[in-house]
Motif scaffolding. Structure first.
Motif, mmCIF file in Angstrom:
data_model
loop_
_atom_site.group_PDB
_atom_site.id
_atom_site.type_symbol
_atom_site.label_atom_id
_atom_site.label_comp_id
_atom_site.label_asym_id
_atom_site.label_seq_id
_atom_site.Cartn_x
_atom_site.Cartn_y
_atom_site.Cartn_z
ATOM 1 N N THR A 47 -0.053 -4.155 -10.166
ATOM 2 C CA THR A 47 -0.616 -3.676 -11.202
ATOM 3 C C THR A 47 -2.067 -3.910 -11.356
ATOM 4 O O THR A 47 -2.612 -3.205 -12.264
ATOM 5 C CB THR A 47 -0.010 -4.121 -12.671
ATOM 6 N N GLY A 48 -2.630 -4.657 -10.760
ATOM 7 C CA GLY A 48 -4.152 -5.047 -10.537
ATOM 8 C C GLY A 48 -4.506 -5.915 -11.622
ATOM 9 O O GLY A 48 -5.690 -6.146 -12.243
ATOM 10 N N PHE A 125 -2.108 1.992 -7.445
ATOM 11 C CA PHE A 125 -3.367 2.586 -6.872
ATOM 12 C C PHE A 125 -3.818 1.627 -5.813
ATOM 13 O O PHE A 125 -4.004 0.687 -6.096
ATOM 14 C CB PHE A 125 -4.406 2.982 -8.015
ATOM 15 N N ALA A 126 -4.318 2.298 -4.699
ATOM 16 C CA ALA A 126 -4.776 1.648 -3.341
ATOM 17 C C ALA A 126 -6.045 2.506 -3.075
ATOM 18 O O ALA A 126 -6.310 3.617 -3.210
ATOM 19 C CB ALA A 126 -3.967 1.614 -2.231
ATOM 20 N N PHE A 127 -7.047 1.514 -2.771
ATOM 21 C CA PHE A 127 -8.583 2.198 -2.576
ATOM 22 C C PHE A 127 -8.706 1.526 -1.021
ATOM 23 O O PHE A 127 -8.374 0.441 -0.626
ATOM 24 C CB PHE A 127 -9.480 1.681 -3.307
ATOM 25 N N LYS A 128 -9.557 2.415 -0.356
ATOM 26 C CA LYS A 128 -9.996 2.036 1.116
ATOM 27 C C LYS A 128 -11.342 2.956 1.404
ATOM 28 O O LYS A 128 -11.443 4.083 0.988
ATOM 29 C CB LYS A 128 -9.071 2.381 2.266
ATOM 30 N N GLY A 136 -4.736 -1.932 -7.007
ATOM 31 C CA GLY A 136 -4.767 -2.085 -8.362
ATOM 32 C C GLY A 136 -6.179 -1.449 -8.958
ATOM 33 O O GLY A 136 -7.361 -1.659 -8.296
ATOM 34 N N ILE A 137 -6.066 -0.495 -9.820
ATOM 35 C CA ILE A 137 -7.284 -0.062 -10.617
ATOM 36 C C ILE A 137 -8.396 -1.147 -11.216
ATOM 37 O O ILE A 137 -9.443 -1.065 -11.078
ATOM 38 C CB ILE A 137 -7.078 0.958 -11.527
ATOM 39 N N LYS A 138 -7.602 -2.244 -11.463
ATOM 40 C CA LYS A 138 -8.554 -3.156 -12.130
ATOM 41 C C LYS A 138 -9.360 -4.028 -11.053
ATOM 42 O O LYS A 138 -10.650 -4.133 -11.200
ATOM 43 C CB LYS A 138 -7.742 -4.237 -12.943
ATOM 44 N N ALA A 139 -8.583 -4.183 -9.943
ATOM 45 C CA ALA A 139 -9.136 -4.744 -8.869
ATOM 46 C C ALA A 139 -10.296 -4.012 -8.264
ATOM 47 O O ALA A 139 -11.446 -4.419 -7.978
ATOM 48 C CB ALA A 139 -8.380 -5.243 -7.600
ATOM 49 N N TYR A 140 -10.048 -2.656 -8.191
ATOM 50 C CA TYR A 140 -11.096 -1.612 -7.749
ATOM 51 C C TYR A 140 -12.316 -1.383 -8.549
ATOM 52 O O TYR A 140 -13.543 -1.822 -8.249
ATOM 53 C CB TYR A 140 -10.611 -0.276 -7.704
ATOM 54 N N VAL A 144 -16.120 -2.596 -7.607
ATOM 55 C CA VAL A 144 -17.366 -1.737 -7.930
ATOM 56 C C VAL A 144 -18.331 -2.164 -8.794
ATOM 57 O O VAL A 144 -19.616 -2.102 -8.365
ATOM 58 C CB VAL A 144 -16.771 -0.371 -8.361
ATOM 59 N N ARG A 145 -17.972 -2.972 -9.792
ATOM 60 C CA ARG A 145 -19.108 -3.499 -10.649
ATOM 61 C C ARG A 145 -19.834 -4.575 -10.320
ATOM 62 O O ARG A 145 -20.874 -4.714 -10.504
ATOM 63 C CB ARG A 145 -18.243 -4.152 -11.971
ATOM 64 N N LYS A 146 -19.214 -5.619 -9.273
ATOM 65 C CA LYS A 146 -19.896 -6.523 -8.888
ATOM 66 C C LYS A 146 -20.795 -6.292 -7.790
ATOM 67 O O LYS A 146 -21.653 -6.772 -7.143
ATOM 68 C CB LYS A 146 -19.078 -7.849 -8.483
#
Length: 260
Positions: A47-48, A125-128, A136-140, A144-146
């Protein structure tokens, strides 16, 4: 936890590849990538909401990642900007999702700010991209923010296209700005093609980013300056004109950067 998230990202994203050569705007969809994305939807519990972890593709990016701001600092910045508890917008068509993605990116440029619209994203959700993967969308959003300096970084849209046959939204955009390393190095402007895969509920379950220049070129240009390697991407207005010309005559291929 890191190994678990790495395995989840690999399972969702296996079968896809990040090409380092110049990418045409109307690149064919990566169907295997989205089949795996949809098949994995029911089995994932990510769930992130946990502290985010990132699987770096190489030791250099892993080393540099240690010097970025902390996850906590990025999460604190997003806390007043993004409500991750919003209910999901399930059952949207691909065209409807494309319109919401375009509106959201135009408003918040979440590809560089992390200020996502959580209603659009599946829990698994998964990102690569070439450098890193996460789940997880929260991890993504935190990553990005940092990563990007918020005062200088921009995600300028070139095109947003719905691809109903492949159940994906394809976003082409121009990135420029600075990275949040201690010396705030400048990013050579380049073009990113983002493939947002949709699951059976119409939510974004995967994001695959492909760059118009090789990852090693971008990394070295951060260290050595824009004069290294491929030339910077032209202004977004020129890219939009090239995209319009390519759409009018599909036989034309639109490279994002001039030969080095």
């Amino acid at each position: 936890m890191l190994r678990l998230q790495q395995r989840q990202a690999a399972r969702v994203l296996s079968g896809s590849s990040c090409r380092s050569a110049a990418i045409a705007i109307s690149k064919p969809p990566t169907r295997t990538f989205h089949r795996i994305c949809r098949a994995d939807r029911r089995g994932s519990t990510t769930t992130g909401t946990d502290d985010p972890n990132y699987a770096y593709s190489d030791p250099v990016n892993r080393f540099l990642g240690q010097f970025l701001p902390s996850n906590k600092a990025a999460k604190d910045e997003l806390a007043d900007r993004v409500d991750f508890s919003q209910p999901k917008l399930k059952g949207l068509g691909v065209q409807e999702m494309a319109e919401l993605v375009e509106a959201g990116l135009t408003k918040s440029q979440w590809f560089v700010t992390g200020e996502v619209d959580p209603r659009l994203f599946a829990d698994n959700f998964a990102f690569k991209d070439e450098s890193v993967a996460t789940t997880g969308i929260k991890a993504y959003a935190t990553g990005v923010r940092k990563l990007f300096d918020q005062a200088t970084s921009k995600a300028e849209l070139v095109t947003v296209k719905a691809d109903p046959a492949a159940r994906q939204v394809i976003v082409t955009w121009r990135l420029e700005g600075r990275v949040n390393l201690p010396f705030k190095p400048k990013i050579k402007p380049y073009v990113v093609t983002t493939y947002l895969g949709l699951d059976d509920e119409g939510l974004v379950c995967s994001q695959l980013d492909e760059f118009s220049v090789p990852g090693y070129d971008l990394l070295l240009s951060i260290i050595l300056g824009e004069g290294f390697g491929a030339k910077p991407a032209p202004p977004v207005e020129e890219l939009k004109k090239q995209a319009a010309a390519a759409a009018a005559d599909p036989r034309e291929s639109m490279p994002h950067t001039a030969p080095g």
